[in-house]
Design an enzyme around this catalytic site. Structure first.
Site, PDB file in Angstrom:
ATOM      1  NE  ARG A 164      31.599  -7.244  17.334  1.00 37.90           N
ATOM      2  CZ  ARG A 164      31.887  -8.462  17.803  1.00 37.90           C
ATOM      3  NH1 ARG A 164      33.136  -8.791  18.120  1.00 37.90           N
ATOM      4  NH2 ARG A 164      30.938  -9.360  17.943  1.00 37.90           N
ATOM      5  CB  SER A 238      25.558  -6.638  17.972  1.00 34.89           C
ATOM      6  OG  SER A 238      25.568  -8.001  18.278  1.00 34.89           O
ATOM      7  CD  GLU A 333      29.068  -4.625  16.148  1.00 39.84           C
ATOM      8  OE1 GLU A 333      29.011  -5.354  17.145  1.00 39.84           O
ATOM      9  OE2 GLU A 333      28.788  -5.024  14.999  1.00 39.84           O
TER      10      GLU A 333
HETATM   11  P1  FAD Z   1      30.112  -2.420   5.382  1.00 42.70           P
HETATM   12  O1  FAD Z   1      28.881  -2.479   6.168  1.00 42.70           O
HETATM   13  O2  FAD Z   1      29.985  -2.338   3.879  1.00 42.70           O
HETATM   14  O3  FAD Z   1      31.105  -1.357   5.892  1.00 42.70           O
HETATM   15  C1  FAD Z   1      31.346  -1.213   7.281  1.00 42.70           C
HETATM   16  C2  FAD Z   1      32.362  -0.065   7.471  1.00 42.70           C
HETATM   17  O4  FAD Z   1      33.613  -0.436   6.916  1.00 42.70           O
HETATM   18  C3  FAD Z   1      31.949   1.213   6.723  1.00 42.70           C
HETATM   19  O5  FAD Z   1      32.401   2.299   7.495  1.00 42.70           O
HETATM   20  C4  FAD Z   1      32.736   1.135   5.403  1.00 42.70           C
HETATM   21  O6  FAD Z   1      33.005   2.409   4.880  1.00 42.70           O
HETATM   22  C5  FAD Z   1      34.009   0.437   5.858  1.00 42.70           C
HETATM   23  N1  FAD Z   1      34.615  -0.413   4.816  1.00 42.70           N
HETATM   24  C6  FAD Z   1      34.035  -1.481   4.198  1.00 42.70           C
HETATM   25  N2  FAD Z   1      34.927  -2.076   3.386  1.00 42.70           N
HETATM   26  C7  FAD Z   1      36.080  -1.377   3.487  1.00 42.70           C
HETATM   27  C8  FAD Z   1      37.372  -1.490   2.871  1.00 42.70           C
HETATM   28  N3  FAD Z   1      37.669  -2.462   2.011  1.00 42.70           N
HETATM   29  N4  FAD Z   1      38.320  -0.580   3.202  1.00 42.70           N
HETATM   30  C9  FAD Z   1      38.050   0.420   4.082  1.00 42.70           C
HETATM   31  N5  FAD Z   1      36.844   0.582   4.683  1.00 42.70           N
HETATM   32  C10 FAD Z   1      35.872  -0.314   4.396  1.00 42.70           C
HETATM   33  N6  FAD Z   1      30.038  -8.544  13.207  1.00 42.70           N
HETATM   34  C11 FAD Z   1      30.843  -9.210  14.074  1.00 42.70           C
HETATM   35  O7  FAD Z   1      31.947  -8.747  14.383  1.00 42.70           O
HETATM   36  N7  FAD Z   1      30.455 -10.386  14.640  1.00 42.70           N
HETATM   37  C12 FAD Z   1      29.278 -10.959  14.349  1.00 42.70           C
HETATM   38  O8  FAD Z   1      28.965 -12.017  14.874  1.00 42.70           O
HETATM   39  C13 FAD Z   1      28.406 -10.296  13.438  1.00 42.70           C
HETATM   40  N8  FAD Z   1      27.192 -10.809  13.153  1.00 42.70           N
HETATM   41  C14 FAD Z   1      26.376 -10.161  12.284  1.00 42.70           C
HETATM   42  C15 FAD Z   1      25.140 -10.744  11.980  1.00 42.70           C
HETATM   43  C16 FAD Z   1      24.274 -10.128  11.092  1.00 42.70           C
HETATM   44  C17 FAD Z   1      22.952 -10.770  10.774  1.00 42.70           C
HETATM   45  C18 FAD Z   1      24.657  -8.915  10.474  1.00 42.70           C
HETATM   46  C19 FAD Z   1      23.751  -8.250   9.477  1.00 42.70           C
HETATM   47  C20 FAD Z   1      25.877  -8.318  10.777  1.00 42.70           C
HETATM   48  C21 FAD Z   1      26.749  -8.942  11.696  1.00 42.70           C
HETATM   49  N9  FAD Z   1      27.995  -8.393  12.033  1.00 42.70           N
HETATM   50  C22 FAD Z   1      28.826  -9.067  12.882  1.00 42.70           C
HETATM   51  C23 FAD Z   1      28.411  -7.088  11.488  1.00 42.70           C
HETATM   52  C24 FAD Z   1      29.039  -7.177  10.076  1.00 42.70           C
HETATM   53  O9  FAD Z   1      28.774  -8.403   9.488  1.00 42.70           O
HETATM   54  C25 FAD Z   1      30.559  -6.959  10.109  1.00 42.70           C
HETATM   55  O10 FAD Z   1      30.862  -5.735  10.712  1.00 42.70           O
HETATM   56  C26 FAD Z   1      31.173  -7.006   8.713  1.00 42.70           C
HETATM   57  O11 FAD Z   1      32.585  -7.054   8.814  1.00 42.70           O
HETATM   58  C27 FAD Z   1      30.783  -5.807   7.852  1.00 42.70           C
HETATM   59  O12 FAD Z   1      31.260  -6.060   6.547  1.00 42.70           O
HETATM   60  P2  FAD Z   1      30.662  -5.282   5.297  1.00 42.70           P
HETATM   61  O13 FAD Z   1      31.504  -5.667   4.110  1.00 42.70           O
HETATM   62  O14 FAD Z   1      29.225  -5.519   5.166  1.00 42.70           O
HETATM   63  O15 FAD Z   1      30.973  -3.791   5.690  1.00 42.70           O
HETATM   64  N1  EPU Z   2      20.648 -11.951  26.542  1.00 42.62           N
HETATM   65  C1  EPU Z   2      19.498 -11.525  27.156  1.00 42.62           C
HETATM   66  N2  EPU Z   2      18.334 -11.563  26.440  1.00 42.62           N
HETATM   67  C2  EPU Z   2      18.291 -12.034  25.167  1.00 42.62           C
HETATM   68  C3  EPU Z   2      19.475 -12.443  24.531  1.00 42.62           C
HETATM   69  C4  EPU Z   2      20.660 -12.403  25.252  1.00 42.62           C
HETATM   70  O1  EPU Z   2      19.494 -11.121  28.307  1.00 42.62           O
HETATM   71  O2  EPU Z   2      17.202 -12.034  24.590  1.00 42.62           O
HETATM   72  C5  EPU Z   2      21.906 -11.940  27.323  1.00 42.62           C
HETATM   73  C6  EPU Z   2      22.168 -13.293  27.972  1.00 42.62           C
HETATM   74  O3  EPU Z   2      22.744 -13.053  29.238  1.00 42.62           O
HETATM   75  C7  EPU Z   2      23.208 -13.904  27.044  1.00 42.62           C
HETATM   76  C8  EPU Z   2      23.987 -12.671  26.632  1.00 42.62           C
HETATM   77  O4  EPU Z   2      23.008 -11.643  26.485  1.00 42.62           O
HETATM   78  O5  EPU Z   2      24.023 -14.839  27.696  1.00 42.62           O
HETATM   79  C9  EPU Z   2      24.822 -12.799  25.379  1.00 42.62           C
HETATM   80  O6  EPU Z   2      23.982 -13.080  24.271  1.00 42.62           O
HETATM   81  P1  EPU Z   2      24.573 -13.715  22.933  1.00 42.62           P
HETATM   82  O7  EPU Z   2      25.349 -14.940  23.234  1.00 42.62           O
HETATM   83  O8  EPU Z   2      23.469 -13.793  21.959  1.00 42.62           O
HETATM   84  O9  EPU Z   2      25.682 -12.684  22.454  1.00 42.62           O
HETATM   85  P2  EPU Z   2      25.717 -11.104  22.376  1.00 42.62           P
HETATM   86  O10 EPU Z   2      26.616 -10.610  23.459  1.00 42.62           O
HETATM   87  O11 EPU Z   2      24.377 -10.517  22.299  1.00 42.62           O
HETATM   88  C10 EPU Z   2      27.869 -11.077  20.897  1.00 42.62           C
HETATM   89  C11 EPU Z   2      28.316 -10.317  19.703  1.00 42.62           C
HETATM   90  C12 EPU Z   2      27.783 -10.960  18.436  1.00 42.62           C
HETATM   91  C13 EPU Z   2      28.336 -12.379  18.361  1.00 42.62           C
HETATM   92  C14 EPU Z   2      27.882 -13.155  19.601  1.00 42.62           C
HETATM   93  C15 EPU Z   2      28.525 -14.531  19.674  1.00 42.62           C
HETATM   94  C16 EPU Z   2      28.675  -8.039  20.357  1.00 42.62           C
HETATM   95  C17 EPU Z   2      28.169  -6.627  20.321  1.00 42.62           C
HETATM   96  N3  EPU Z   2      27.902  -8.944  19.781  1.00 42.62           N
HETATM   97  O12 EPU Z   2      26.459 -10.933  20.963  1.00 42.62           O
HETATM   98  O13 EPU Z   2      28.256 -10.225  17.312  1.00 42.62           O
HETATM   99  O14 EPU Z   2      27.892 -13.043  17.190  1.00 42.62           O
HETATM  100  O15 EPU Z   2      28.282 -12.445  20.791  1.00 42.62           O
HETATM  101  O16 EPU Z   2      29.871 -14.408  19.949  1.00 42.62           O
HETATM  102  O17 EPU Z   2      29.756  -8.280  20.888  1.00 42.62           O
HETATM  103  C18 EPU Z   2      27.743  -8.412  15.898  1.00 42.62           C
HETATM  104  O18 EPU Z   2      28.806  -7.906  16.287  1.00 42.62           O
HETATM  105  O19 EPU Z   2      27.019  -7.858  15.035  1.00 42.62           O
HETATM  106  C19 EPU Z   2      27.318  -9.690  16.442  1.00 42.62           C
HETATM  107  C20 EPU Z   2      26.190 -10.289  16.094  1.00 42.62           C
END
Ligand code: FAD
Ligand code: EPU
Length: 337
Positions: A164, A238, A333
């Site tokens: 991240r 997250s 994050e």
């Molecule tokens: P923004 O929110 O618009 O911007 C994020 C940052 O990047 C800001 O600082 C912005 O200024 C900068 N930025 C944006 N675009 C550019 C550009 N073109 N050039 C320079 N800077 C820029 N993330 C994960 O890694 N794994 C996940 O599984 C994951 N699951 C998610 C689930 C949900 C339901 C949600 C809401 C979010 C999740 N995220 C996850 C976080 C998010 O989706 C990512 O971080 C995504 O890449 C953000 O993209 P955005 O275009 O919305 O960025």
């Molecule tokens: N857990 C609990 N309670 C809960 C849920 C989860 O204790 O209610 C514990 C369990 O031990 C479980 C562990 O957390 O095994 C991991 O949970 P999960 O698989 O849901 O993943 P996460 O670590 O919470 C990360 C990423 C997600 C990504 C998933 C799948 C980060 C900060 N988050 O979540 O990314 O989608 O793994 O790879 O690394 C994001 O970055 O926004 C994001 C959603």
């Protein structure tokens, strides 16, 4: 160039926080992007780059020119027997690009299905899920230097990708706008099914012939079952990163909390922040219009009219309680603005 004034950012962030942008512009080309930056320089206002708004927390009105990136294009720029290099405009929706890849049988990003946001933001925090990060398929990116207004190319090493993390969140924060990313995707897939619930989900659906489409469908199914849809409940995924702690610290916690999960890494043990937060009693807790999601306590939510400052306040209380109980620091994050 159509510079708008005093625009509500509520539709432009997945938390659904109602803060305003003093100035707001949509850019669809590098020339428009340069024009917007020049305009801001001339007016002596700051700029704020916005993609899909899915990883930001707005804690105040923005006095800046908010530049919404809508640069398009998905183009094959090189092809060899095993690989294809695809250049993708920063404004393309990430999941749309994943679906395009699957349609074309380009492998490598199927585990990253359904992550919200834009391609341009994907290198910012090296997006990852289910055992894959974009650094695994990243070739290079083009970014506009905001001082010189020249496009520069970044290869992986210069991006300093980590969990991240990238250089764009640190040393180069606010200095570059990513305009396109080139990914190297495979023509013959290597499947990653070992992580999380992917294998069980595939087995439950009775899949015989594994494919990138089957993996994508499984990931979509898992994500929809535990992450709140921002269209229904505001959130940014997250809120915190999962912390890595020294092995000695993990061993001593394990004595007090035998069920504490941990994943060994070369530099320590990664502990799920969700588990730490749940143990502190936050899971499902609601305070007015903000709260902690009931299925995934790593996700903070806005039930409607929550304020960014209230979410920030809640996040700080959570950090403090995890620190008090486990002596483990957890770091956001999400980008605070
Ligand atoms: P923004 O929110 O618009 O911007 C994020 C940052 O990047 C800001 O600082 C912005 O200024 C900068 N930025 C944006 N675009 C550019 C550009 N073109 N050039 C320079 N800077 C820029 N993330 C994960 O890694 N794994 C996940 O599984 C994951 N699951 C998610 C689930 C949900 C339901 C949600 C809401 C979010 C999740 N995220 C996850 C976080 C998010 O989706 C990512 O971080 C995504 O890449 C953000 O993209 P955005 O275009 O919305 O960025
Ligand atoms: N857990 C609990 N309670 C809960 C849920 C989860 O204790 O209610 C514990 C369990 O031990 C479980 C562990 O957390 O095994 C991991 O949970 P999960 O698989 O849901 O993943 P996460 O670590 O919470 C990360 C990423 C997600 C990504 C998933 C799948 C980060 C900060 N988050 O979540 O990314 O989608 O793994 O790879 O690394 C994001 O970055 O926004 C994001 C959603």
């Amino acid at each position: 160039m159509n510079i708008l004034e005093n625009i509500s950012l509520k539709p432009y962030n997945t938390f659904g926080i109602d803060k305003t942008a003093r100035f707001f512009v949509v850019v669809k080309s590098v020339d428009e992007l340069k024009g917007a930056i020049q305009w801001a320089n001339h007016q002596k206002v700051n700029t704020l780059i916005l993609g899909g708004g899915s990883n930001i927390l707005l804690t105040q009105d923005q006095q800046a020119l908010v530049i919404k990136i809508e640069l398009e294009g998905i183009e094959v720029v090189r092809e060899e027997t095993d690989s294809v290099w695809v250049e993708v405009g920063a404004g393309i929706n990430w999941h749309e690009f994943v679906l395009t890849s699957i349609e074309n049988n380009w492998a490598g990003i199927e585990n990253l299905s359904l992550i919200p946001g834009t391609v341009g933001a994907s290198p910012m925090q090296n997006i990852g899920a289910y055992g894959v990060e974009i650094k695994d398929v990243f070739h290079s990116l083009k970014a506009l230097n905001m001082d010189t207004l020249e496009l520069e190319e970044f290869e992986a090493e210069r991006c300093a990708f980590g969990y991240r993390e990238s250089v764009f969140k640190h040393d180069l924060k606010g200095k570059y706008v990513i305009s396109s990313v080139i990914f190297r995707l495979g023509k013959t897939p290597t499947f990653h099914t070992e992580y999380g619930a992917i294998r069980e989900t595939l087995e439950a659906s009775g899949i015989k012939d594994l494919s990138i489409k089957a993996i994508s469908d499984a990931v979509i199914h898992i994500r929809q079952s535990k992450l709140p849809d921002p269209k229904e409940i505001g959130n940014a995924g997250s809120f915190f990163k999962n912390p890595t702690i020294p092995v000695t610290h993990y061993s001593s916690l394990k004595q007090d909390y035998p069920l504490i999960p941990g994943f060994p890494l070369p530099d320590g043990v990664k502990v799920p922040a969700a588990w730490l937060i749940e143990q502190c009693g936050w899971k499902g807790k609601r305070f007015g219009d903000v709260g902690v999601h009931s299925k995934q306590p790593l996700v903070l939510v806005n039930y409607g009219n929550g304020d960014g400052a209230d979410i920030k306040d809640l996040a700080e209380k959570i950090q403090q309680s995890v620190w008090d109980k486990f002596n483990v620091p957890i770091h956001p994050e999400v980008n605070f603005l």
